[in-house]
Design a protein around this motif. Structure first.
Motif, PDB file in Angstrom:
ATOM      1  N   GLU A  38       0.576  -1.697  -0.382  1.00 39.59           N
ATOM      2  CA  GLU A  38       0.010  -0.010  -0.164  1.00 39.59           C
ATOM      3  C   GLU A  38       0.579   1.574  -0.170  1.00 39.59           C
ATOM      4  O   GLU A  38      -0.005   2.297  -0.179  1.00 39.59           O
ATOM      5  N   ASP A  39       2.124   1.009   0.563  1.00 39.56           N
ATOM      6  CA  ASP A  39       3.061   2.620   0.553  1.00 39.56           C
ATOM      7  C   ASP A  39       3.768   3.119  -1.138  1.00 39.56           C
ATOM      8  O   ASP A  39       4.364   3.639  -0.856  1.00 39.56           O
ATOM      9  N   GLY A  40       3.658   1.849  -2.041  1.00 39.79           N
ATOM     10  CA  GLY A  40       4.155   2.147  -2.525  1.00 39.79           C
ATOM     11  C   GLY A  40       4.905   0.693  -3.235  1.00 39.79           C
ATOM     12  O   GLY A  40       6.131   1.001  -4.141  1.00 39.79           O
ATOM     13  N   ARG A  41       6.015   0.250  -2.212  1.00 38.32           N
ATOM     14  CA  ARG A  41       7.319  -0.622  -2.063  1.00 38.32           C
ATOM     15  C   ARG A  41       6.784  -2.154  -2.704  1.00 38.32           C
ATOM     16  O   ARG A  41       5.886  -2.547  -2.698  1.00 38.32           O
TER      17      ARG A  41
END
Length: 85
Positions: free
Chosen positions: A38-41
């Motif tokens: 969800e945080d882009g990682r």
């Protein structure tokens, strides 16, 4: 430390297949799949059958062996009528 002999230690996302629970920890687990968090990682994905979120021991749904009676007690109850005449 010698170069080239240590496994790759990195963040890995573990997913419980029974309920979809995800958690991220550091691991040397080898995997070919990745997942977008969800945080882009983008992390390596490792699928597991059960975790502490779904295992009966940790969820409190495990049956106690003591309350079910022991093997000897079950045997005696099953064959009690054969010994008495």
């Amino acid at each position: 430390m010698k170069e080239g002999i240590h496994p790759t230690y990195r963040e890995v996302c573990f997913v419980d297949l029974s309920n979809g629970f995800k958690f991220v920890t550091r691991s040397c687990a080898q995997t070919r799949e990745t997942i977008k968090m969800e945080d882009g990682r983008e992390l390596p994905l490792f699928k597991v059958e059960t975790t502490s979120e779904s295992h009966p021991f940790y969820t409190g749904t495990q049956k106690s062996v003591d309350s079910l009676g022991g093997r000897v007690e079950k045997f005696r109850n099953k064959f009690a009528h054969l010994g008495k005449k």
